[in-house]
Design a protein around this motif. Sequence first.
Motif, PDB file in Angstrom:
ATOM      1  N   VAL B  19       0.858  -1.190   0.000  1.00 17.81           N
ATOM      2  CA  VAL B  19       0.000   0.000   0.000  1.00 17.81           C
ATOM      3  C   VAL B  19       0.892   1.236   0.000  1.00 17.81           C
ATOM      4  O   VAL B  19       1.941   1.262   0.640  1.00 17.81           O
ATOM      5  CB  VAL B  19      -1.005   0.032   1.169  1.00 17.81           C
ATOM      6  N   GLU B  20       0.467   2.235  -0.785  1.00 15.98           N
ATOM      7  CA  GLU B  20       1.208   3.486  -0.911  1.00 15.98           C
ATOM      8  C   GLU B  20       0.305   4.584  -0.364  1.00 15.98           C
ATOM      9  O   GLU B  20      -0.833   4.733  -0.829  1.00 15.98           O
ATOM     10  CB  GLU B  20       1.494   3.717  -2.410  1.00 15.98           C
ATOM     11  N   ASN B  21       0.766   5.336   0.641  1.00 15.55           N
ATOM     12  CA  ASN B  21      -0.001   6.479   1.146  1.00 15.55           C
ATOM     13  C   ASN B  21      -1.430   6.057   1.531  1.00 15.55           C
ATOM     14  O   ASN B  21      -2.414   6.537   0.963  1.00 15.55           O
ATOM     15  CB  ASN B  21      -0.006   7.577   0.067  1.00 15.55           C
ATOM     16  N   LEU B  22      -1.525   5.136   2.475  1.00 17.11           N
ATOM     17  CA  LEU B  22      -2.821   4.562   2.896  1.00 17.11           C
ATOM     18  C   LEU B  22      -3.878   5.645   3.106  1.00 17.11           C
ATOM     19  O   LEU B  22      -3.677   6.578   3.886  1.00 17.11           O
ATOM     20  CB  LEU B  22      -2.630   3.772   4.198  1.00 17.11           C
ATOM     21  N   SER B  23      -5.001   5.500   2.412  1.00 16.99           N
ATOM     22  CA  SER B  23      -6.055   6.517   2.500  1.00 16.99           C
ATOM     23  C   SER B  23      -7.091   6.128   3.549  1.00 16.99           C
ATOM     24  O   SER B  23      -7.291   4.943   3.853  1.00 16.99           O
ATOM     25  CB  SER B  23      -6.742   6.677   1.137  1.00 16.99           C
ATOM     26  N   ARG B  24      -7.757   7.135   4.081  1.00 12.49           N
ATOM     27  CA  ARG B  24      -8.855   6.892   5.015  1.00 12.49           C
ATOM     28  C   ARG B  24      -9.993   6.178   4.294  1.00 12.49           C
ATOM     29  O   ARG B  24     -10.717   5.381   4.889  1.00 12.49           O
ATOM     30  CB  ARG B  24      -9.329   8.220   5.607  1.00 12.49           C
ATOM     31  N   PHE B  87       0.549  -8.457  15.426  1.00 15.77           N
ATOM     32  CA  PHE B  87       0.529  -7.044  15.054  1.00 15.77           C
ATOM     33  C   PHE B  87       1.429  -6.296  16.025  1.00 15.77           C
ATOM     34  O   PHE B  87       1.217  -6.340  17.234  1.00 15.77           O
ATOM     35  CB  PHE B  87      -0.894  -6.503  15.106  1.00 15.77           C
ATOM     36  N   THR B  88       2.473  -5.627  15.504  1.00 16.30           N
ATOM     37  CA  THR B  88       3.489  -5.091  16.395  1.00 16.30           C
ATOM     38  C   THR B  88       3.439  -3.573  16.539  1.00 16.30           C
ATOM     39  O   THR B  88       3.939  -3.035  17.513  1.00 16.30           O
ATOM     40  CB  THR B  88       4.894  -5.515  15.926  1.00 16.30           C
ATOM     41  N   ASN B  89       2.874  -2.884  15.578  1.00 18.20           N
ATOM     42  CA  ASN B  89       2.691  -1.446  15.702  1.00 18.20           C
ATOM     43  C   ASN B  89       1.500  -1.023  14.860  1.00 18.20           C
ATOM     44  O   ASN B  89       1.153  -1.695  13.887  1.00 18.20           O
ATOM     45  CB  ASN B  89       3.946  -0.684  15.247  1.00 18.20           C
ATOM     46  N   GLN B  90       0.924   0.116  15.222  1.00 15.38           N
ATOM     47  CA  GLN B  90      -0.243   0.576  14.488  1.00 15.38           C
ATOM     48  C   GLN B  90       0.145   1.127  13.115  1.00 15.38           C
ATOM     49  O   GLN B  90       1.260   1.583  12.902  1.00 15.38           O
ATOM     50  CB  GLN B  90      -0.991   1.626  15.305  1.00 15.38           C
ATOM     51  N   VAL B  91      -0.819   1.065  12.201  1.00 19.89           N
ATOM     52  CA  VAL B  91      -0.654   1.574  10.837  1.00 19.89           C
ATOM     53  C   VAL B  91      -1.596   2.752  10.681  1.00 19.89           C
ATOM     54  O   VAL B  91      -2.786   2.656  11.025  1.00 19.89           O
ATOM     55  CB  VAL B  91      -0.968   0.468   9.817  1.00 19.89           C
ATOM     56  N   TRP B  92      -1.065   3.878  10.175  1.00 20.79           N
ATOM     57  CA  TRP B  92      -1.801   5.135  10.150  1.00 20.79           C
ATOM     58  C   TRP B  92      -2.087   5.588   8.718  1.00 20.79           C
ATOM     59  O   TRP B  92      -1.350   5.222   7.803  1.00 20.79           O
ATOM     60  CB  TRP B  92      -0.988   6.213  10.872  1.00 20.79           C
ATOM     61  N   PRO B  93      -3.105   6.411   8.527  1.00 26.90           N
ATOM     62  CA  PRO B  93      -3.327   7.003   7.207  1.00 26.90           C
ATOM     63  C   PRO B  93      -2.044   7.688   6.738  1.00 26.90           C
ATOM     64  O   PRO B  93      -1.345   8.320   7.539  1.00 26.90           O
ATOM     65  CB  PRO B  93      -4.433   8.036   7.462  1.00 26.90           C
ATOM     66  N   GLY B  94      -1.724   7.522   5.473  1.00 21.17           N
ATOM     67  CA  GLY B  94      -0.502   8.106   4.922  1.00 21.17           C
ATOM     68  C   GLY B  94       0.675   7.142   4.932  1.00 21.17           C
ATOM     69  O   GLY B  94       1.695   7.390   4.277  1.00 21.17           O
ATOM     70  N   ASP B  95       0.559   6.029   5.664  1.00 20.44           N
ATOM     71  CA  ASP B  95       1.652   5.051   5.689  1.00 20.44           C
ATOM     72  C   ASP B  95       1.762   4.330   4.343  1.00 20.44           C
ATOM     73  O   ASP B  95       0.766   4.120   3.645  1.00 20.44           O
ATOM     74  CB  ASP B  95       1.416   3.995   6.787  1.00 20.44           C
ATOM     75  N   SER B  96       2.990   3.952   4.026  1.00 21.30           N
ATOM     76  CA  SER B  96       3.252   3.060   2.887  1.00 21.30           C
ATOM     77  C   SER B  96       3.905   1.811   3.461  1.00 21.30           C
ATOM     78  O   SER B  96       4.825   1.919   4.267  1.00 21.30           O
ATOM     79  CB  SER B  96       4.187   3.723   1.879  1.00 21.30           C
ATOM     80  N   LEU B  97       3.401   0.650   3.066  1.00 22.06           N
ATOM     81  CA  LEU B  97       3.881  -0.595   3.677  1.00 22.06           C
ATOM     82  C   LEU B  97       4.540  -1.504   2.650  1.00 22.06           C
ATOM     83  O   LEU B  97       4.036  -1.664   1.537  1.00 22.06           O
ATOM     84  CB  LEU B  97       2.717  -1.359   4.322  1.00 22.06           C
ATOM     85  N   ASP B  98       5.652  -2.108   3.058  1.00 23.93           N
ATOM     86  CA  ASP B  98       6.291  -3.175   2.293  1.00 23.93           C
ATOM     87  C   ASP B  98       6.129  -4.476   3.073  1.00 23.93           C
ATOM     88  O   ASP B  98       6.408  -4.512   4.274  1.00 23.93           O
ATOM     89  CB  ASP B  98       7.799  -2.906   2.131  1.00 23.93           C
TER      90      ASP B  98
END
Lengths: 180, 140
Positions: B19-24, B87-98
């Motif tokens: 995911v690139e720049n996770l949107s709300r 799950f080790t940390n929260q993921v926020w809007p705007g995050d990009s995940l590999d």
Amino acid sequence: MRGLGGKETQILPKITFPVEATHIMMFARALDDTNPAYHDAEAARRSEAGGIVAPPTFTTAVAQFDPDYPLRPKHGESWFGSAKEASGITGKPATSGGLHGEQHFEYLRYPKPGDVLTAEVKPGKEWSKESRRAGKLIFRERITEFRDQAGDLVLVARSVGITTERPVEQTGGANGTAQG
Amino acid sequence: MALRRAELKVGDTHRERVVENLSRTQLVMYSGAGGDYNPLHSDEMYTVQVAGYPTVFSHGMLTMGLTGKMLTNYVGIARLTKFGVRFTNQVWPGDSLDAIATVEAIREEDGLHLVDLALSTVNQDGKDVLSGYATARIDP
């Protein structure tokens, strides 16, 4: 409900989960997963899967079919999320039901459209620990067995939910926490 | 599309931007499809003022589902026999995940060829948000 011995026994109702192609398509879209196996019946038929199948985490959507699922607004009940005010519940603390710590799946086969799964939830272990970032944590395990219309086991899901004493701090701390 | 035993070795890695720049809006899509309508994932007013978090954040199962997308792209559809995560940390809007899979073992069990994978999903700062494991059927 009382068992034969007169003791309280916890019996959780089984949940019926009809698997539908549109639901799989919408679930895959939410993951931005464009694999044709999830939305294109013709391409899926030509693939190794032999037809549309569910993505690996799809059975989490059994929540849609649980009549008592707490994280869905229900007819005639106040919802704890915001409307005009920050919470629709006044006078008692609103709860989000805790965080999700772990999730495990074991697959015997993959659900496909037309399957009617039955989910049976069994409570598992419970334990607690202290955390620097969120206070006392209570861990609760739930095991869900999904069987198909023939009664055959399709997959087993095991989740660990965490109730925190306070919101998880965002600065410092190396301890892992959880997500919602 | 499926992995072949002869082409795999312990230590191989597969990395994918899931995911690139996770949107709300993607969080709302996941709530609608998955059925978890917890306001922590879509309701800024509740999340900030009542729950005490800086903003809304991802469902753990969305992070796991995104990691599963990497897995099915790597090992093929309907090939996983086990998939588990913490799950080790929260993921926020705007995050990009590999999402990253590392081959830990290649083995045979009951006549099936299997690969064991260690999983890690990291955000744009290199911080772990998920760790886990998977086992998949591979071709000889």
